[in-house]
Design a protein around this motif. Structure first.
Motif, PDB file in Angstrom:
ATOM      1  N   PRO A   1       6.561   5.782   7.542  1.00 50.45           N
ATOM      2  CA  PRO A   1       6.004   5.120   6.358  1.00 50.45           C
ATOM      3  C   PRO A   1       5.915   3.604   6.467  1.00 50.45           C
ATOM      4  CG  PRO A   1       7.524   6.855   5.704  1.00 50.45           C
ATOM      5  CD  PRO A   1       7.654   6.713   7.191  1.00 50.45           C
ATOM      6  N   VAL A   2       6.908   2.985   7.111  1.00 50.09           N
ATOM      7  CA  VAL A   2       6.886   1.517   7.229  1.00 50.09           C
ATOM      8  C   VAL A   2       5.696   1.084   8.081  1.00 50.09           C
ATOM      9  CG1 VAL A   2       8.124  -0.505   8.088  1.00 50.09           C
ATOM     10  CG2 VAL A   2       9.376   1.325   6.915  1.00 50.09           C
ATOM     11  N   GLU A   3       5.512   1.769   9.226  1.00 53.06           N
ATOM     12  CA  GLU A   3       4.375   1.450  10.090  1.00 53.06           C
ATOM     13  C   GLU A   3       3.059   1.705   9.372  1.00 53.06           C
ATOM     14  OE1 GLU A   3       2.926   2.651  14.577  1.00 53.06           O
ATOM     15  OE2 GLU A   3       3.563   4.234  13.209  1.00 53.06           O
ATOM     16  N   ALA A   4       2.993   2.817   8.632  1.00 55.68           N
ATOM     17  CA  ALA A   4       1.766   3.154   7.910  1.00 55.68           C
ATOM     18  C   ALA A   4       1.399   2.058   6.917  1.00 55.68           C
ATOM     19  CB  ALA A   4       1.927   4.498   7.199  1.00 55.68           C
ATOM     20  N   ALA A   5       2.412   1.534   6.204  1.00 54.89           N
ATOM     21  CA  ALA A   5       2.156   0.466   5.229  1.00 54.89           C
ATOM     22  C   ALA A   5       1.693  -0.805   5.928  1.00 54.89           C
ATOM     23  CB  ALA A   5       3.410   0.199   4.402  1.00 54.89           C
ATOM     24  N   ASP A   6       2.313  -1.137   7.059  1.00 54.24           N
ATOM     25  CA  ASP A   6       1.907  -2.332   7.807  1.00 54.24           C
ATOM     26  C   ASP A   6       0.469  -2.205   8.303  1.00 54.24           C
ATOM     27  OD1 ASP A   6       4.251  -3.685   7.459  1.00 54.24           O
ATOM     28  OD2 ASP A   6       5.123  -3.102   9.394  1.00 54.24           O
ATOM     29  N   ASN A   7       0.120  -1.034   8.811  1.00 53.24           N
ATOM     30  CA  ASN A   7      -1.248  -0.829   9.295  1.00 53.24           C
ATOM     31  C   ASN A   7      -2.259  -0.966   8.165  1.00 53.24           C
ATOM     32  OD1 ASN A   7      -0.306  -0.369  11.859  1.00 53.24           O
ATOM     33  ND2 ASN A   7      -0.389   1.864  11.711  1.00 53.24           N
ATOM     34  N   PHE A   8      -1.910  -0.408   6.992  1.00 55.80           N
ATOM     35  CA  PHE A   8      -2.811  -0.496   5.847  1.00 55.80           C
ATOM     36  C   PHE A   8      -2.993  -1.950   5.420  1.00 55.80           C
ATOM     37  CE2 PHE A   8      -3.444  -0.598   1.220  1.00 55.80           C
ATOM     38  CZ  PHE A   8      -4.640   0.113   1.130  1.00 55.80           C
ATOM     39  N   ASN A   9      -1.891  -2.670   5.323  1.00 51.75           N
ATOM     40  CA  ASN A   9      -1.978  -4.075   4.915  1.00 51.75           C
ATOM     41  C   ASN A   9      -2.776  -4.888   5.927  1.00 51.75           C
ATOM     42  OD1 ASN A   9      -0.491  -3.709   2.568  1.00 51.75           O
ATOM     43  ND2 ASN A   9       1.481  -4.043   3.625  1.00 51.75           N
ATOM     44  N   GLY A  10      -2.660  -4.522   7.199  1.00 51.51           N
ATOM     45  CA  GLY A  10      -3.405  -5.247   8.229  1.00 51.51           C
ATOM     46  C   GLY A  10      -4.901  -5.099   8.109  1.00 51.51           C
ATOM     47  N   THR A  11      -5.360  -4.064   7.406  1.00 49.78           N
ATOM     48  CA  THR A  11      -6.805  -3.863   7.241  1.00 49.78           C
ATOM     49  C   THR A  11      -7.315  -4.360   5.885  1.00 49.78           C
ATOM     50  OG1 THR A  11      -6.459  -1.606   6.391  1.00 49.78           O
ATOM     51  CG2 THR A  11      -6.794  -1.862   8.764  1.00 49.78           C
ATOM     52  N   VAL A  12      -6.468  -4.358   4.839  1.00 44.93           N
ATOM     53  CA  VAL A  12      -6.964  -4.719   3.496  1.00 44.93           C
ATOM     54  C   VAL A  12      -6.619  -6.149   3.087  1.00 44.93           C
ATOM     55  CG1 VAL A  12      -6.932  -2.316   2.737  1.00 44.93           C
ATOM     56  CG2 VAL A  12      -4.931  -3.773   2.313  1.00 44.93           C
ATOM     57  N   ASN A  13      -5.528  -6.705   3.618  1.00 41.19           N
ATOM     58  CA  ASN A  13      -5.195  -8.098   3.279  1.00 41.19           C
ATOM     59  C   ASN A  13      -6.159  -9.029   4.008  1.00 41.19           C
ATOM     60  OD1 ASN A  13      -3.093  -7.247   1.695  1.00 41.19           O
ATOM     61  ND2 ASN A  13      -1.500  -7.677   3.214  1.00 41.19           N
ATOM     62  N   GLN A  14      -6.873  -9.850   3.229  1.00 42.76           N
ATOM     63  CA  GLN A  14      -7.903 -10.717   3.794  1.00 42.76           C
ATOM     64  C   GLN A  14      -7.588 -12.177   3.480  1.00 42.76           C
ATOM     65  OE1 GLN A  14     -11.705  -9.416   2.305  1.00 42.76           O
ATOM     66  NE2 GLN A  14     -11.539  -7.389   3.270  1.00 42.76           N
TER      67      GLN A  14
END
Length: 714
Positions: A202-215
């Motif tokens: 879950p931690v990695e999943a959240a980091d990956n998601f933030n890496g694509t949506v945080n602009q």
């Protein structure tokens, strides 16, 4: 009927006969290649596991026979054979590397797993086994495979020797396909195991998601490396050596021997006398063809035309482009030419024998009839022909004799390509001359063909043309003259220093190739130069070769070896320019960063105001993708990470990039669309792990001890 079934069942095998007849000759040639290197009888080895040159040659021969069988018996070109040898070697290497790894963890492929793949019948490898391909569906049929295997096991020893040998070749092909299927299954298992060992969380999943949506939106100020002259930074040999040593294991490993070579290539072309002599022959042929009424086939073959004569009407696309472009204005029974065609370097004469509008497409159904003797073939044909005339269906007869019952369209386009022999030309002419509804009985070679002309449609302008096309080639005298001249030059310039000094003044170019590897197939891309390359790897620096005939026997080649390299690493001098470019970039970045820090600038505007600075805006920066800096013309992954770490409205410290030193000023942070879905993000990560696992083979190759000594023999 039994005779026809026998012919059909053996038909796919007939293409192998020539290959088998030549087998002893080919093996003899292979032995001649092997003999000089009897002291080293290995094609190579992988982690200490060697492959003998004889075993390798057998593997290559089998693959070559398979390729020929699947390509209508056509021999492989030199380039195709070289690719085949590489494929056989690569498969051996892969099998050795994979088997060693799978044995460590106890992975294997069971007979049941292999049988399941065969039962499914969808693996592309299976469709390459033509004996088991259903002619009706064009797909692999496991029942046909089982029938072949049963027939081979039970009947092989009772067959004539020639048929038994043919079946042996096909059986070996099947065993080879089984071997490849097993390897592919084992490979897939190993990749699946590695993929399963890399689990998302879950931690990695959240980091990956933030890496694509945080602009992030940011201003940048950049000092390009191109703004500093190379002369302003100092690069020493020790700098280059340090960079080379740092990356040599990742970038510069070289498992093959290498040679630096210099070579002279002489291409022989036709002299003016050769052209004049050929033109005289064409003038004579034009006069003779003008008075001819028949016999064009033998006449043109006797003059070595490159466009064989076909005695039937064909569409314009059947003829060379230069002939096609002149057909519309040509007169029937008139000769055109001689003329020169630059696109294929030929002199040409042609005579238009006939022109007419004819049916474009004919729908036919046919049955090929053959028996043990010509008398029995004719009798059987007459019997079947009368049966169809009496009301029997030709489709049913075709099905009974194991042939396709389907109708087919015969089109002018189909007949416009390839060579059509005299008997087939007569057969096609008869079909096109017939009326819809006619039933034809035609002798073609030793067989008869019963054809139902079912329908006809369309018309097309067609032509019958006798074409004499001759390549403008050099004569033996011209070749000998060029050879004597080149040979005399080499004899009087017997050292590399002499070649370098005198080549240009004698009209020759001394070309150079650095670090030619022992797995190469030719010198400088010149076809047929394999023997010259083989010589280079038995020579020492300073040696000069004999003159080699290459290309289409139209080129002469002399090679000189200037340096030799053992397997290990690419020599530093061969990558010096790349190292220099990278060190210059490093030195310039150090200088720019030092200069910027010395100015003690505290605001972004202060950076923007400096000389040589390019400034602009970057929008929608995300951590998951490299920032694209259009004003600089570079992808800069480092800026993606810097934007995430930077605070709002606080200039970063100078950052070393690929093409410039940057300062960022992030002025906005936002979130893109999409809601976080834990399972979806974990699935994406697992998919990426699968891709990473698939790259394991490159790591195995990098760590393996591989010796490829095939160059000693080929």
């Amino acid at each position: 009927m039994g005779a026809l079934r026998t012919i059909r069942s053996k038909g796919p095998l007939l293409v192998i006969v020539i290959g088998l007849a030549l087998f002893a000759f080919l093996v003899g040639d292979a032995w001649n290649a092997i003999q000089p290197h009897r002291q080293n009888m290995h094609a190579g080895e992988v982690n200490g596991e060697s492959l003998s040159i004889m075993d390798y040659q057998v593997m290559v021969q089998e693959e070559e026979e398979f390729e020929k069988m699947n390509n209508g018996g056509r021999s492989l070109s030199e380039e195709q054979l070289a690719q085949l040898r590489d494929r056989v070697w690569s498969l051996f290497v892969a099998e050795q590397l994979l088997s060693a790894e799978t044995e460590k963890v106890g992975l294997a492929v069971s007979d049941e797993e292999l049988q399941y793949v065969i039962e499914q019948g969808t693996d592309p490898l299976l469709s390459g086994f033509q004996v088991a391909v259903n002619p009706q569906t064009g797909r692999f049929d496991k029942d046909l495979l089982n029938k072949f295997l049963v027939d081979y096991t039970t009947n092989r020893n009772s067959l004539p020797a020639a048929y038994a040998q043919q079946l042996d070749v096909i059986y070996k092909q099947w065993k080879n396909i089984e071997k490849q299927l097993t390897f592919n299954l084992l490979y897939s298992k190993y990749v699946a195991m590695l993929s399963a060992a890399m689990m998302s969380n879950p931690v990695e999943a959240a980091d990956n998601f933030n890496g694509t949506v945080n602009q992030y939106d940011a201003l940048f100020a950049a000092v390009p490396y191109t703004s500093i002259a190379d002369s302003l930074v100092s690069v020493s040999d020790s700098d280059l050596k340090a960079l080379y040593d740092k990356y040599k294991d990742q970038r510069y490993k070289q498992p093959y021997e290498g040679r630096d070579i210099k070579y002279i290539e002489v291409r022989v072309v036709a002299s003016q006398k050769d052209k004049d002599d050929l033109m005289a022959e064409m003038d004579k042929a034009a006069a003779e063809m003008a008075g001819m009424t028949d016999g064009y086939d033998a006449y043109l073959r006797g003059l070595s035309t490159t466009t064989p004569y076909v005695d039937m009407l064909r569409a314009e696309n059947a003829f060379p482009a230069d002939v096609k472009s002149r057909l519309e204005t040509a007169e029937v029974n008139k000769v055109v030419g001689p003329y020169f065609n630059a696109s294929d370097n030929t002199y040409n004469v042609f005579k238009l024998l006939d022109r007419k509008n004819e049916t474009d497409s004919v729908l036919i159904r046919r049955v090929v009839v053959g028996a043990e003797t010509e008398t029995r073939t004719l009798a059987l044909c007459d019997s079947l022909y009368d049966a169809v005339k009496g009301g029997s269906k030709l489709a049913d007869i075709a099905r009974d004799y194991g042939q396709s019952p389907d109708s087919m369209w015969l089109t002018s386009t189909q007949l416009a390509y390839g060579v059509v022999d005299a008997e087939n030309a007569k057969y096609f002419t008869e079909i096109y001359s017939a009326k819809a509804g006619d039933l034809l009985k035609t002798k073609v070679g030793n067989l008869y063909v019963i054809t139902d002309v079912m329908s006809k449609k369309g018309t097309k302008e067609k032509y019958k043309v006798a074409v004499l096309k001759r390549t403008v080639d050099f004569s033996e005298d011209t070749y000998n003259s060029e050879y004597n001249k080149f040979s005399s030059f080499i004899a009087s310039n017997s050292t590399l220093e002499d070649l370098e000094k005198n080549a240009e003044s004698n009209g020759y170019r001394l070309l150079e190739s650095k670090n030619v590897l022992s797995n190469a197939h030719n010198v400088g891309g010149i076809r047929g130069s394999r023997e010259a390359l083989k010589w280079a790897f038995s020579a020492k620096p300073g040696d000069i070769s004999q003159i080699y005939d290459c290309g289409d026997n139209d080129r002469m080649l002399v090679v000189a070896v200037t340096a030799e390299y053992e397997p290990g690493y690419v020599p530093m001098n061969n990558v010096r320019d790349m190292l220099m470019s990278e060190v210059l970039k490093d030195k310039k970045s150090e200088k720019i960063i030092a200069d910027l820090k010395a100015k003690n600038i505290t605001s972004f505007d202060g950076y923007k105001s400096l000389d040589n600075v390019i400034s602009d805006t970057l929008k929608h920066i995300t951590f998951s993708a490299p920032a694209s800096v259009m004003r600089i013309g570079a992808q800069e992954p480092v800026l993606s990470g810097a934007a995430v770490k930077a605070g709002l409205n606080v200039p970063t410290a100078p950052i070393k990039g690929n093409a410039a030193v940057y300062v960022l000023d992030v002025y906005n942070q936002s979130k893109g669309g999409g809601e976080f879905d834990l399972q979806s993000e974990m699935d994406k990560a697992s998919f990426m792990y699968g891709r990473y696992a698939g790259s394991f083979y490159a790591d195995l190759m990098d760590r393996a001890e591989i010796k490829d000594t095939r160059y000693l023999f080929y």
